[in-house]
Design a protein around this motif. Structure first.
Motif, PDB file in Angstrom:
ATOM      1  N   ASN A  25       0.751  -1.198  -0.011  1.00 47.87           N
ATOM      2  CA  ASN A  25       0.122  -0.013  -0.014  1.00 47.87           C
ATOM      3  C   ASN A  25       0.916   1.328  -0.063  1.00 47.87           C
ATOM      4  O   ASN A  25       0.595   2.295  -0.584  1.00 47.87           O
ATOM      5  N   HIS A  26       2.010   1.455   0.633  1.00 42.12           N
ATOM      6  CA  HIS A  26       2.930   2.437   0.865  1.00 42.12           C
ATOM      7  C   HIS A  26       3.673   2.557  -0.588  1.00 42.12           C
ATOM      8  O   HIS A  26       3.653   3.685  -0.971  1.00 42.12           O
ATOM      9  N   LEU A  27       3.975   1.354  -1.338  1.00 39.90           N
ATOM     10  CA  LEU A  27       4.505   1.486  -2.367  1.00 39.90           C
ATOM     11  C   LEU A  27       3.573   2.285  -3.632  1.00 39.90           C
ATOM     12  O   LEU A  27       4.258   2.697  -4.673  1.00 39.90           O
ATOM     13  N   THR A  28       2.270   1.661  -3.498  1.00 34.73           N
ATOM     14  CA  THR A  28       1.444   2.229  -4.634  1.00 34.73           C
ATOM     15  C   THR A  28       0.531   3.286  -4.180  1.00 34.73           C
ATOM     16  O   THR A  28      -0.612   3.578  -4.802  1.00 34.73           O
ATOM     17  N   ARG A  29       1.103   4.110  -3.198  1.00 35.45           N
ATOM     18  CA  ARG A  29       0.143   5.131  -2.800  1.00 35.45           C
ATOM     19  C   ARG A  29      -0.096   6.244  -3.822  1.00 35.45           C
ATOM     20  O   ARG A  29      -1.026   6.908  -3.581  1.00 35.45           O
ATOM     21  N   HIS A  30       0.861   6.331  -4.725  1.00 33.41           N
ATOM     22  CA  HIS A  30       0.640   7.669  -5.572  1.00 33.41           C
ATOM     23  C   HIS A  30      -0.050   7.122  -6.762  1.00 33.41           C
ATOM     24  O   HIS A  30      -0.007   7.920  -7.764  1.00 33.41           O
ATOM     25  N   TYR A  31      -0.230   5.750  -7.084  1.00 34.59           N
ATOM     26  CA  TYR A  31      -0.755   5.317  -8.366  1.00 34.59           C
ATOM     27  C   TYR A  31      -2.510   5.136  -8.151  1.00 34.59           C
ATOM     28  O   TYR A  31      -2.984   4.841  -7.082  1.00 34.59           O
ATOM     29  N   LYS A  32      -3.188   5.304  -9.350  1.00 37.86           N
ATOM     30  CA  LYS A  32      -4.666   5.295  -9.086  1.00 37.86           C
ATOM     31  C   LYS A  32      -4.845   3.690  -9.357  1.00 37.86           C
ATOM     32  O   LYS A  32      -3.932   2.801  -9.537  1.00 37.86           O
ATOM     33  N   SER A  33      -6.193   3.334  -8.780  1.00 37.61           N
ATOM     34  CA  SER A  33      -6.528   1.737  -9.056  1.00 37.61           C
ATOM     35  C   SER A  33      -6.304   1.021 -10.226  1.00 37.61           C
ATOM     36  O   SER A  33      -5.775   0.042 -10.123  1.00 37.61           O
ATOM     37  N   TRP A  34      -6.563   1.522 -11.507  1.00 37.55           N
ATOM     38  CA  TRP A  34      -6.460   0.919 -12.543  1.00 37.55           C
ATOM     39  C   TRP A  34      -4.935   0.995 -13.164  1.00 37.55           C
ATOM     40  O   TRP A  34      -4.757  -0.170 -13.396  1.00 37.55           O
ATOM     41  N   GLN A  35      -4.171   1.821 -12.744  1.00 38.52           N
ATOM     42  CA  GLN A  35      -2.868   1.662 -12.855  1.00 38.52           C
ATOM     43  C   GLN A  35      -2.206   0.538 -11.946  1.00 38.52           C
ATOM     44  O   GLN A  35      -1.272  -0.381 -12.254  1.00 38.52           O
ATOM     45  N   VAL A  36      -2.732   0.377 -10.939  1.00 35.99           N
ATOM     46  CA  VAL A  36      -2.296  -0.864  -9.818  1.00 35.99           C
ATOM     47  C   VAL A  36      -2.538  -2.093 -10.576  1.00 35.99           C
ATOM     48  O   VAL A  36      -1.854  -3.249 -10.530  1.00 35.99           O
ATOM     49  N   ALA A  37      -4.010  -2.171 -10.878  1.00 39.91           N
ATOM     50  CA  ALA A  37      -4.588  -3.247 -11.421  1.00 39.91           C
ATOM     51  C   ALA A  37      -3.725  -3.782 -12.493  1.00 39.91           C
ATOM     52  O   ALA A  37      -3.294  -5.039 -12.901  1.00 39.91           O
ATOM     53  N   PHE A  38      -3.280  -2.719 -13.605  1.00 39.54           N
ATOM     54  CA  PHE A  38      -2.590  -3.303 -14.810  1.00 39.54           C
ATOM     55  C   PHE A  38      -1.080  -3.351 -14.566  1.00 39.54           C
ATOM     56  O   PHE A  38      -0.626  -4.517 -15.186  1.00 39.54           O
ATOM     57  N   GLY A  39      -0.507  -2.806 -13.497  1.00 38.54           N
ATOM     58  CA  GLY A  39       0.641  -3.057 -13.022  1.00 38.54           C
ATOM     59  C   GLY A  39       0.917  -4.524 -12.592  1.00 38.54           C
ATOM     60  O   GLY A  39       1.760  -5.341 -12.959  1.00 38.54           O
ATOM     61  N   THR A  40      -0.267  -5.027 -11.770  1.00 39.49           N
ATOM     62  CA  THR A  40      -0.239  -6.352 -11.333  1.00 39.49           C
ATOM     63  C   THR A  40      -0.480  -7.388 -12.472  1.00 39.49           C
ATOM     64  O   THR A  40       0.242  -8.523 -12.026  1.00 39.49           O
ATOM     65  N   LEU A  41      -1.346  -7.055 -13.291  1.00 45.69           N
ATOM     66  CA  LEU A  41      -1.595  -8.101 -14.416  1.00 45.69           C
ATOM     67  C   LEU A  41      -0.180  -8.111 -15.311  1.00 45.69           C
ATOM     68  O   LEU A  41       0.143  -9.448 -15.687  1.00 45.69           O
ATOM     69  N   PHE A  42       0.585  -7.184 -15.424  1.00 43.07           N
ATOM     70  CA  PHE A  42       2.055  -7.132 -16.249  1.00 43.07           C
ATOM     71  C   PHE A  42       2.995  -7.736 -15.505  1.00 43.07           C
ATOM     72  O   PHE A  42       3.622  -8.923 -16.072  1.00 43.07           O
ATOM     73  N   ALA A  43       2.805  -7.847 -13.884  1.00 43.91           N
ATOM     74  CA  ALA A  43       3.926  -8.502 -13.306  1.00 43.91           C
ATOM     75  C   ALA A  43       3.692  -9.967 -13.301  1.00 43.91           C
ATOM     76  O   ALA A  43       4.465 -11.072 -13.262  1.00 43.91           O
ATOM     77  N   ALA A  44       2.252 -10.312 -13.400  1.00 48.03           N
ATOM     78  CA  ALA A  44       2.014 -11.720 -13.400  1.00 48.03           C
ATOM     79  C   ALA A  44       2.170 -12.246 -14.613  1.00 48.03           C
ATOM     80  O   ALA A  44       2.762 -13.393 -14.731  1.00 48.03           O
ATOM     81  N   MET A  45       2.063 -11.492 -15.850  1.00 48.74           N
ATOM     82  CA  MET A  45       2.483 -12.012 -17.003  1.00 48.74           C
ATOM     83  C   MET A  45       3.992 -12.243 -17.052  1.00 48.74           C
ATOM     84  O   MET A  45       4.324 -13.226 -17.761  1.00 48.74           O
ATOM     85  N   LEU A  46       4.657 -11.401 -16.645  1.00 45.66           N
ATOM     86  CA  LEU A  46       6.313 -11.372 -16.695  1.00 45.66           C
ATOM     87  C   LEU A  46       6.489 -12.760 -15.810  1.00 45.66           C
ATOM     88  O   LEU A  46       7.570 -13.437 -16.280  1.00 45.66           O
TER      89      LEU A  46
END
Length: 557
Positions: A25-46
């Protein structure tokens, strides 16, 4: 939504998970929800891609290279250029391969009226005259391929033809109908296991060739690993120089194939590196006696000791060595141990249709025990057509080939094979020593048997193809990684006073002289094609070219 929040509150109270959630939560506090969601998806694909890379037998760099070229081929211009080049190569294949004797009429459809016996014989004669294989074989200008030779070849061929004809309609699938064929197959297997120092439990099966023998060994090890160790994701470890039949078996059977680079100087298997590649899912390792590219024997005793220590199988590929290797020591040559006398060796493949001098389409896969052999079988007890089981891929098999193989073995006997081994090995060593004396050439490795491989440290060895192969008519085998050429010496190269070997060396020296004088010139024609094939980083292009070649082999001219 409140249920999710309640679950998160519960998780936060857990020492480790709670700390991770707070950190995230601290790491992603400056990002919007959709950005966190897409980032998580990208990390899962990676992560998924990374797992694929780590589980593959290919080196990471090769996988990344393959991935990058795969992306590049999505670009229309790139793909169009590749298609254009493959099309050009396909046309060159068709131009060189699709040839017919003058006046030949191709059969695109079944003839309305059957040909008479005399017409069939006449047309067959036209094709045999057109191929003129007999002349090339008599001149010794074919590498491997045709293993027989000698002054009694015509009589030997006639004998095998008569045996084949006598059993033309037999099928070992029905042993009760053809007990003679069943007996001959059992005798062939027993003769082979005896030659390879099998004990009382040693056994085997006949197959259609070295590839089927190897694929069947892969199948037996896969089933053995599952039944005795519960292995569901099997792998096997082999030197890079082992025959592609192992790749094929792994491809068919879902086995991971781990290829290890050979020792650069001797070209033998790197035992330590192979053992490091083994794990709890390794079902067997491979060593060759000899390997095909450079003709050297892998350190079988060391590999087998390692296999026994870690509890996996050890396959020795003697498809090429076949009826040479069992007689080497008897003929007075120093030769390493390689057969069932070596503790840890559990399977051996041997092609009777090579130096056993039987007709094409016969090989033997041998096992150290009947229990291991049974894992090769395919059995279907619940088929409505009755209980069905076969030892290998095929159901029906040609009993005539079994009979001809039996005839070949008993015709030669130990004394006949020993004479042939001495003649072939002496001719091979004569050629190897002759190559060493040719300026610009050097052996890739000291040959252990009948395969002699050479390269050049002066000029591009692929330039030798045009003058030596096309110009002088010598059919040799072009190698890659590293670029080299080899000849497989057979009875066709054995001659009184080494006249054929001398002709080979003379043509080789004559072909090399102008190349040594002009080392800076780049290869053209066939040399350029072979050089390109080795240099192309995107191996999928070579894959397509190879498929085009195979397409051409079954195209009517």
């Amino acid at each position: 939504m409140s249920g999710v929040m309640d679950m998160l509150l519960v998780l936060e109270k857990q020492p480790i998970i709670g700390q991770l959630l707070i950190w995230f939560n601290h790491l992603t506090r400056h990002y919007k929800s959709w950005q966190v969601a897409f980032g998580t998806l990208f990390a899962a694909m990676l992560y998924k891609r990374a797992m694929v890379i780590l589980k593959s037998e290919l080196p990471v760099f090769d996988q990344l290279k393959k991935y990058v070229f795969g992306i590049a081929r999505l670009i229309p211009y790139v793909q169009n250029k590749i298609n254009e080049e493959v099309g050009t190569v396909r046309t060159s294949f068709e131009k060189s391969m699709l040839k017919l004797p003058e006046g030949w009429k191709s059969n695109h459809t079944l003839p309305l009226e059957g040909f008479s016996d005399s017409e069939i014989k006449s047309r067959i004669q036209v094709l045999t005259d057109f191929e003129d294989v007999k002349t090339r074989q008599e001149q010794g200008k074919v590498s491997g391929t045709i293993y027989v030779g000698g002054g009694d070849l015509e009589e030997y061929t006639q004998m095998l033809t008569e045996v084949y004809g006598a059993f033309a309609w037999t099928n070992p699938l029905h042993p009760n109908v053809f007990p003679g064929v069943r007996q001959m197959e059992a005798e062939v297997i027993s003769m082979c296991t005896g030659l390879f120092n099998g004990g009382a439990d040693a056994c085997g099966l006949m197959t259609s060739g070295g590839t089927e023998s190897i694929v069947m060994a892969c199948k037996a090890y896969r089933e053995w690993g599952a039944a005795t160790k519960g292995i569901t994701q099997p792998n096997m470890v082999m030197p890079r120089t082992a025959h592609p039949a192992f790749d094929k078996g792994c491809q068919f059977l879902g086995i991971q194939c781990r290829k290890i680079d050979e020792e650069p100087g001797s070209r033998r298997a790197n035992v330590k590196a192979m053992l490091r590649a083994c794990d709890s899912n390794t079902i067997f390792m491979v060593g060759s006696a000899p390997q095909y590219p450079h003709g050297v024997v892998d350190p079988i005793s060391e590999l087998a000791a390692g296999a026994k220590r870690i509890g996996c199988g050890m396959h020795v590929d003697c498809c090429l060595g076949s009826f040479l290797v069992p007689f080497m020591k008897q003929c007075g040559y120093e030769f390493p141990d390689f057969d069932f006398s070596v503790p840890g060796v559990t399977t051996i493949s041997c092609d009777t249709h090579k130096y056993g001098f039987s007709p094409k389409g016969s090989s033997v896969i041998m096992y150290s025990s009947p229990s291991l052999r049974q894992h090769q079988y395919s059995v279907f007890p619940d088929w409505p057509g009755g209980v069905y089981g076969t030892p290998g891929v095929a159901g029906s098999r040609p009993g005539a080939l079994i009979a001809a193989t039996w005839a070949a073995l008993v015709h030669h006997g130990v004394d006949g094979y020993e004479r042939n081994v001495k003649a072939i090995i002496e001719t091979s060593r004569y050629i190897a020593e002759g190559i060493k004396r040719i300026p610009g050439l050097e052996l890739v490795a000291e040959p252990d048997l009948s395969v002699v491989a050479w390269t050049s440290n002066v000029f591009d060895i692929n330039r030798l193809i045009d003058p030596f192969v096309d110009g002088c008519g010598w059919d040799v085998n072009v190698l890659q990684f590293p670029a080299a050429i080899h000849i497989g010496v057979t009875m066709a190269h054995v001659s009184s006073g080494n006249t054929i070997a001398d002709a080979f060396l003379a043509d080789l020296a004559k072909s090399c002289a102008p190349l040594v004088a002009t080392p800076e010139i780049k290869g053209a024609g066939a040399a350029a094609m072979y050089g390109m094939a080795q240099a192309v980083p995107d191996r999928s292009v070579i894959d397509e070219v190879t498929r085009a070649f195979i397409d051409t082999t079954v195209k009517i001219a």
